[in-house]
Design an enzyme around this catalytic site. Structure first.
Site, short mmCIF file in Angstrom:
data_model
loop_
_atom_site.label_atom_id
_atom_site.label_comp_id
_atom_site.label_asym_id
_atom_site.label_seq_id
_atom_site.Cartn_x
_atom_site.Cartn_y
_atom_site.Cartn_z
N HIS A 47 0.83 -1.21 0.00
CA HIS A 47 0.00 0.00 0.00
C HIS A 47 0.86 1.26 0.00
O HIS A 47 0.56 2.23 -0.69
CB HIS A 47 -0.92 -0.03 1.23
N GLU A 50 2.08 1.82 -3.47
CA GLU A 50 1.02 2.41 -4.31
C GLU A 50 0.98 3.92 -4.15
O GLU A 50 0.85 4.67 -5.13
CB GLU A 50 -0.32 1.78 -3.93
N HIS A 51 1.07 4.40 -2.91
CA HIS A 51 1.08 5.85 -2.67
C HIS A 51 2.29 6.51 -3.33
O HIS A 51 2.17 7.60 -3.91
CB HIS A 51 1.11 6.13 -1.17
N GLU A 127 -4.04 8.14 7.42
CA GLU A 127 -5.04 7.20 6.90
C GLU A 127 -5.29 6.07 7.90
O GLU A 127 -6.44 5.66 8.13
CB GLU A 127 -4.57 6.65 5.56
#
Length: 420
Positions: A47, A50-51, A127
């Site tokens: 993840h 991905e960022h 997040e």
């Protein structure tokens, strides 16, 4: 509309579907690497990566990535799941080459600037904090962990904050090197696309990539487990999970139709019995999440602390009752809902590109839409009842509870009632 597939010598696959009459196209790269491909010390890195894809390349700054797509009215985004990471864009047909070039650039030429890593680390930690403040996010992560304890597939996709806080540039580059080989990538496009032109572009942009040396994900093992946390909230959040078939299992469509009839809409058994007749909750549903080698039927409801025990009892009783009296009408309605959802969704090029990539990744081919419809149509009430009976008698379940849940049943009580 016809799907076309081409594989480059290095294993990179291109799958497309032209949709006549459209002026736009959806293009993306689906990588066969997600949360379940991480080692324990890597949890959250897929993840994080991905960022970082949008934080600058050797050719483009983060601002230039956004501007080049938005200057032509396009849209670019990404997501991480437990089995894949996807990077995709939606552009007009004249800008397909630009869209693919940007995606290739962010995948092949990331710079992982240490300053940008720190900025994005802060964003991801925010997040994670937001997720932890959202009870119906937290309880699903707990349920996944209870169902697949001490396994990569059971871990949260975001990762724990202490691990996210420690990832380095070398960690990110190492995950790319391990999992982003040519044979792990699928270029999928739908809408106003020219297959042959995309193949030529892919040869230029990805043809020199090496294949992957990554290991396969560990096989999933569903297990019984429970996690509950008593907290002063307005609602008690109840989740129950039973193992369901994976994508490749013969019972996959039977399970999907059962879940739809059982808790997939306003006409479903759970909604009617628990909410409409008894008023025990505002939200209740059942759904199946599938993976390559396993799946999970998840039941969720939000209720009061005083009603949670009764809600659990009714839910289990309805599941058992489905094995005896699920009707032809209910199964027929669920089949219609499944087909309508599939066909309506495929009016979108983004959904079509997603479907092409997902099916190719699972099956190694793209089954014809008529094949899928036929499999849905052949599921009958006897199969659905038999599936419900097998669920009830399996003996394994996982449960997660959050909020004012002191009066909730424990997992042993639930499984005994289920098997009674």
């Amino acid at each position: 509309m016809t799907e076309r597939l081409h594989t480059l010598p290095n294993g990179f696959r291109i799958v497309t579907e032209n949709m006549p009459g459209l002026e736009s196209a959806s293009i993306g790269i689906w990588v066969s690497a997600g949360g379940r491909h991480e080692r324990l010390e890597q949890n959250g890195i897929a993840h994080f990566l991905e960022h970082m894809a949008f934080k600058g390349t050797k050719r483009r700054s983060a601002l230039q990535i956004a501007e080049e797509i938005e200057d032509v009215g396009g849209y670019i985004n990404a997501y991480t799941s437990r089995e894949v990471t996807a990077y995709y864009t939606r552009v007009l047909k004249d800008d397909v080459a630009l869209g693919l070039d940007v995606i290739a650039d962010i995948l092949r030429n990331p710079v992982f600037d240490p300053r940008e890593i720190e900025v994005e680390r802060g964003v991801i930690l925010q997040e994670i904090g937001q997720s932890l403040d959202t009870p119906d996010d937290v309880v699903f992560d707990w349920l996944q962990e209870a169902a697949y304890p001490s396994q990569p597939i059971g871990r949260t996709i975001l990762g724990p904050s202490e691990r996210v806080s420690s990832f380095s540039r070398d960690d990110l580059a190492g995950f790319v090197s391990e999992h982003y080989g040519a044979d792990q990538l699928i270029l999928s496009a739908a809408g106003a696309v020219d297959h042959d032109a995309l193949v030529r572009m892919a040869e230029d942009l990805f043809g020199d990539m090496a294949s992957s040396t990554s290991r396969h994900a560990d096989a999933a093992q569903f297990a019984s487990g429970e996690r509950r946390e008593i907290k002063k909230l307005e609602q008690a959040h109840f989740t129950l999970a039973l193992e369901a078939p994976g994508y490749l299992h013969d019972d996959f469509y039977t399970a999907q139709i059962f879940a739809t009839a059982f808790g997939g809409g306003m006409s479903s058994r759970l909604f009617q019995e628990v909410r409409e007749k008894r008023g025990l909750c505002y939200s209740i549903f059942a759904q199946i999440g599938a993976y390559s080698d396993t799946g999970m039927l998840t039941i969720y409801a939000g209720t009061s602390g005083d009603d949670i025990a009764g809600l659990a009892d009714i839910t289990v009783d309805e599941l058992r009752r489905a094995a005896d009296d699920m009707s032809d009408a209910e199964v027929s309605r669920a089949r219609a809902q499944m087909k309508a959802g599939l066909l309506i969704g495929l009016e979108s090029p983004s959904n079509r590109a997603e479907r092409l990539a997902r099916l190719l990744g699972i099956w190694g081919r793209v089954p014809a839409l008529s094949e899928t419809i036929e499999k849905i149509d052949t599921v009958d009430v006897a199969q659905v009842r038999a599936y419900a009976q097998a669920l009830a008698s399996n003996g394994q379940a996982a449960m997660a509870l959050y909020g004012p849940v002191a009066k909730a049943r424990d997992l042993d009580q639930v499984t005994r009632r289920l098997a009674a």
